[in-house]
Design a protein around this motif. Structure first.
Motif, PDB file in Angstrom:
ATOM      1  N   UNK A 108     -24.476 -38.007  -5.664  1.00 35.77           N
ATOM      2  CA  UNK A 108     -25.007 -37.730  -4.335  1.00 35.77           C
ATOM      3  C   UNK A 108     -24.960 -38.960  -3.432  1.00 35.77           C
ATOM      4  N   UNK A 109     -24.648 -40.108  -4.048  1.00 36.21           N
ATOM      5  CA  UNK A 109     -24.535 -41.328  -3.265  1.00 36.21           C
ATOM      6  C   UNK A 109     -25.864 -41.924  -2.846  1.00 36.21           C
ATOM      7  N   UNK A 110     -26.963 -41.461  -3.438  1.00 33.80           N
ATOM      8  CA  UNK A 110     -28.277 -41.961  -3.053  1.00 33.80           C
ATOM      9  C   UNK A 110     -28.584 -43.313  -3.684  1.00 33.80           C
ATOM     10  N   UNK A 111     -28.074 -43.515  -4.866  1.00 33.86           N
ATOM     11  CA  UNK A 111     -28.382 -44.758  -5.593  1.00 33.86           C
ATOM     12  C   UNK A 111     -27.300 -44.970  -6.646  1.00 33.86           C
ATOM     13  N   UNK A 112     -27.270 -46.164  -7.207  1.00 31.99           N
ATOM     14  CA  UNK A 112     -26.288 -46.439  -8.258  1.00 31.99           C
ATOM     15  C   UNK A 112     -27.038 -46.823  -9.517  1.00 31.99           C
ATOM     16  N   UNK A 113     -27.077 -45.921 -10.484  1.00 36.22           N
ATOM     17  CA  UNK A 113     -27.824 -46.145 -11.718  1.00 36.22           C
ATOM     18  C   UNK A 113     -26.865 -46.031 -12.897  1.00 36.22           C
ATOM     19  N   UNK A 114     -26.825 -47.044 -13.743  1.00 30.28           N
ATOM     20  CA  UNK A 114     -25.958 -46.994 -14.916  1.00 30.28           C
ATOM     21  C   UNK A 114     -26.671 -46.266 -16.043  1.00 30.28           C
ATOM     22  N   UNK A 115     -25.906 -45.637 -16.906  1.00 29.78           N
ATOM     23  CA  UNK A 115     -26.497 -44.901 -18.021  1.00 29.78           C
ATOM     24  C   UNK A 115     -27.192 -45.864 -18.968  1.00 29.78           C
ATOM     25  N   UNK A 116     -28.247 -45.383 -19.611  1.00 29.77           N
ATOM     26  CA  UNK A 116     -29.037 -46.229 -20.503  1.00 29.77           C
ATOM     27  C   UNK A 116     -28.870 -45.773 -21.944  1.00 29.77           C
ATOM     28  N   UNK A 117     -28.921 -46.716 -22.848  1.00 29.71           N
ATOM     29  CA  UNK A 117     -28.931 -46.432 -24.277  1.00 29.71           C
ATOM     30  C   UNK A 117     -29.864 -47.435 -24.930  1.00 29.71           C
ATOM     31  N   UNK A 118     -30.716 -46.953 -25.809  1.00 28.88           N
ATOM     32  CA  UNK A 118     -31.629 -47.866 -26.509  1.00 28.88           C
ATOM     33  C   UNK A 118     -30.970 -48.458 -27.738  1.00 28.88           C
ATOM     34  N   UNK A 156     -35.362 -51.707 -23.610  1.00 27.12           N
ATOM     35  CA  UNK A 156     -33.998 -52.230 -23.538  1.00 27.12           C
ATOM     36  C   UNK A 156     -33.965 -53.705 -23.123  1.00 27.12           C
ATOM     37  N   UNK A 157     -34.888 -54.121 -22.261  1.00 28.48           N
ATOM     38  CA  UNK A 157     -34.881 -55.487 -21.731  1.00 28.48           C
ATOM     39  C   UNK A 157     -35.480 -56.488 -22.715  1.00 28.48           C
ATOM     40  N   UNK A 207     -32.604 -58.543 -33.060  1.00 29.84           N
ATOM     41  CA  UNK A 207     -32.037 -57.270 -32.632  1.00 29.84           C
ATOM     42  C   UNK A 207     -30.668 -57.493 -32.011  1.00 29.84           C
ATOM     43  N   UNK A 208     -30.529 -58.547 -31.207  1.00 29.54           N
ATOM     44  CA  UNK A 208     -29.240 -58.852 -30.587  1.00 29.54           C
ATOM     45  C   UNK A 208     -28.185 -59.157 -31.643  1.00 29.54           C
ATOM     46  N   UNK A 209     -28.557 -59.925 -32.648  1.00 25.39           N
ATOM     47  CA  UNK A 209     -27.605 -60.326 -33.680  1.00 25.39           C
ATOM     48  C   UNK A 209     -27.237 -59.180 -34.615  1.00 25.39           C
ATOM     49  N   UNK A 210     -28.242 -58.418 -35.051  1.00 29.55           N
ATOM     50  CA  UNK A 210     -28.006 -57.423 -36.096  1.00 29.55           C
ATOM     51  C   UNK A 210     -27.986 -55.981 -35.596  1.00 29.55           C
ATOM     52  N   UNK A 211     -28.320 -55.772 -34.330  1.00 32.63           N
ATOM     53  CA  UNK A 211     -28.184 -54.454 -33.733  1.00 32.63           C
ATOM     54  C   UNK A 211     -29.382 -53.536 -33.950  1.00 32.63           C
ATOM     55  N   UNK A 212     -29.385 -52.451 -33.181  1.00 33.01           N
ATOM     56  CA  UNK A 212     -30.432 -51.422 -33.308  1.00 33.01           C
ATOM     57  C   UNK A 212     -29.797 -50.067 -33.061  1.00 33.01           C
ATOM     58  N   UNK A 228     -37.887 -48.112 -36.551  1.00 33.19           N
ATOM     59  CA  UNK A 228     -37.522 -48.510 -35.193  1.00 33.19           C
ATOM     60  C   UNK A 228     -37.685 -50.022 -35.068  1.00 33.19           C
ATOM     61  N   UNK A 229     -36.703 -50.649 -34.436  1.00 31.41           N
ATOM     62  CA  UNK A 229     -36.640 -52.099 -34.275  1.00 31.41           C
ATOM     63  C   UNK A 229     -37.116 -52.432 -32.857  1.00 31.41           C
ATOM     64  N   UNK A 230     -38.222 -53.170 -32.747  1.00 32.20           N
ATOM     65  CA  UNK A 230     -38.788 -53.504 -31.438  1.00 32.20           C
ATOM     66  C   UNK A 230     -39.111 -54.987 -31.383  1.00 32.20           C
ATOM     67  N   UNK A 231     -38.645 -55.650 -30.329  1.00 31.29           N
ATOM     68  CA  UNK A 231     -38.894 -57.077 -30.166  1.00 31.29           C
ATOM     69  C   UNK A 231     -40.334 -57.360 -29.795  1.00 31.29           C
ATOM     70  N   UNK A 232     -40.798 -58.569 -30.090  1.00 28.50           N
ATOM     71  CA  UNK A 232     -42.179 -58.950 -29.803  1.00 28.50           C
ATOM     72  C   UNK A 232     -42.473 -58.884 -28.305  1.00 28.50           C
ATOM     73  N   UNK A 233     -41.569 -59.432 -27.490  1.00 29.16           N
ATOM     74  CA  UNK A 233     -41.786 -59.394 -26.040  1.00 29.16           C
ATOM     75  C   UNK A 233     -41.683 -57.971 -25.504  1.00 29.16           C
ATOM     76  N   UNK A 234     -40.783 -57.172 -26.093  1.00 24.32           N
ATOM     77  CA  UNK A 234     -40.690 -55.774 -25.696  1.00 24.32           C
ATOM     78  C   UNK A 234     -41.984 -55.034 -26.013  1.00 24.32           C
ATOM     79  N   UNK A 235     -42.542 -55.326 -27.190  1.00 24.76           N
ATOM     80  CA  UNK A 235     -43.791 -54.674 -27.602  1.00 24.76           C
ATOM     81  C   UNK A 235     -44.934 -55.046 -26.658  1.00 24.76           C
ATOM     82  N   UNK A 236     -44.992 -56.306 -26.239  1.00 24.03           N
ATOM     83  CA  UNK A 236     -46.040 -56.747 -25.322  1.00 24.03           C
ATOM     84  C   UNK A 236     -45.906 -56.067 -23.961  1.00 24.03           C
ATOM     85  N   UNK A 237     -44.665 -55.957 -23.465  1.00 26.52           N
ATOM     86  CA  UNK A 237     -44.437 -55.296 -22.178  1.00 26.52           C
ATOM     87  C   UNK A 237     -44.728 -53.800 -22.279  1.00 26.52           C
ATOM     88  N   UNK A 238     -44.387 -53.201 -23.421  1.00 23.27           N
ATOM     89  CA  UNK A 238     -44.657 -51.781 -23.625  1.00 23.27           C
ATOM     90  C   UNK A 238     -46.163 -51.546 -23.688  1.00 23.27           C
TER      91      UNK A 238
END
Length: 385
Positions: free
Chosen positions: A181-191, A145-146, A152-157, A116-126
């Protein structure tokens, strides 16, 4: 940066002496048949690994990622940086709970079953989320994801964990219902993270034949009157002049970098430098094949990325003992650069740098050294991002 597309192309001619920098499962140098002729080959994965190693030497770790099955342990160490009162066992337990809550499969050894490919800042936030006992999978997925790291951006995950993908699928179906249901607008997520860069398999501009180095080793402390070899073996190798190619979809990478122009520019300059200066390390102690590119062309294009490998579909041939392959390969690459403009748009701007004199690329700016090329590229990125 506007919604216009912008691509970076890098073309390289690089000579390698006898070497075996990238070998197959039998120890033989990798090859490929192209134009009906067997060529030396260095895989895309091999050179990307060398580039990532170069990144580690030159870039702030905060902008880089770690690819491992030991991600639980990696985040546990980040937890200890946040809360020094915890023991490592306690930190690892918190890390494990967070990954399990996110839907990851974890083995009894606290490893992930796949890399699994995880960024340093992502790891700190996690790690911070783990300390705060966050159990919501959606929140944990957003953290992963953030703030994507540049490698990771250059070579993908790619996510290969079936259980995790199942959790994400359920999460997205739930979001779809909320939208309906019109309650909120949430886009699908992919890691998964789409790579903004592509690196081609490097191939020789000419045909090659694999050769064998037969060697022996003597026992320095042998007491035999006529000592023989204590070890006998062979190493396969070849020598080649390679054509190397890579590109970056700059508009995509800029978006991945949250449209931060300075970070994007620094990362792209590092990418170009790493592409030109890195070298896969296979058998490098045996052959010391420490070469640098003989010719470099860097272009910015708005239409599409274009490889110049077709210049070598007909292999370069020279008169043995009179000429090498480098000069003819440079000339062939420069001619192909001009020929492809019958099909594609003229590049916005191109720069080139040669070790040898006498090669002129019309319509491109000649650079005296790599520092000047990178500086001029940086100025163009400043104007276009």
């Amino acid at each position: 940066m506007s919604k216009e597309k912008l691509f970076l192309d890098i073309h390289v001619i690089q000579n390698l002496p006898p070497s075996n920098i990238n070998r197959d499962d039998t120890g033989s140098p990798k090859t490929a048949v192209y134009g009906g002729v067997r060529r030396a080959r260095v895989s895309s994965q091999s050179w990307k690994k060398a580039m990532r190693d170069y990144f580690k030497d030159k870039a702030d770790n905060g902008y880089l990622g770690v690819r491992s099955k030991r991600i639980v342990e990696y985040v546990a160490k980040k937890i200890l940086e946040i809360d020094e009162t915890l023991s490592f066992e306690e930190a690892e337990k918190k890390s494990l709970e967070a990954f399990t809550s996110a839907g990851f499969t974890v083995t009894e050894e606290n490893k992930l079953p796949t890399l699994f490919f995880l960024g340093d800042r992502q790891a700190s936030d996690f790690a911070r989320a783990a300390v705060d006992n966050v159990k919501d999978a959606a929140i944990l997925h957003k953290i992963i994801k953030d703030n994507v790291s540049i490698d990771i951006a250059l070579f993908g995950r790619m996510i290969a964990d079936k259980d995790l993908n199942r959790v994400i699928s359920k999460e997205n179906k739930k979001s779809k219902k909320i939208i309906d249901n019109g309650e909120n607008e949430i886009s699908s997520i992919s890691l998964n993270e789409n790579a903004s860069a592509q690196i081609a398999h490097a191939i020789s501009t000419h045909g090659v034949q694999t050769e064998f180095d037969y060697f022996t080793a003597l026992d320095d402390l042998s007491k035999d009157a006529k000592p023989g070899a204590a070890m006998i073996d062979t190493i396969e190798y070849n020598s080649s002049t390679l054509y190397r190619y890579g590109n970056v979809a700059l508009h995509e990478f800029y978006h991945q970098m949250k449209e931060n122009k300075e970070e994007t520019k620094k990362a792209i300059i590092l990418f170009v430098e790493a592409f030109l200066k890195s070298l896969p390390s296979g058998k490098i102690n045996s052959f010391a094949n420490q070469t640098i590119p003989s010719s470099v062309v860097v272009s910015l294009r708005k239409d599409r990325p274009v490889s110049l490998v077709s210049a070598f579909e007909t292999p370069i041939k020279t008169k043995l003992s009179q000429e090498g392959y480098v000069n003819e390969s440079i000339e062939a690459m420069f001619k192909e650069y001009q020929k492809i403009q019958r099909f594609v748009d003229k590049p916005e701007i191109s720069f080139y740098l040669n070790l040898s004199e006498g090669h002129v690329l019309e319509g491109a700016k000649e650079e005296i050294n790599l520092s000047d090329l990178l500086n001029d590229l940086g100025k163009e990125l400043d104007n276009r991002l």
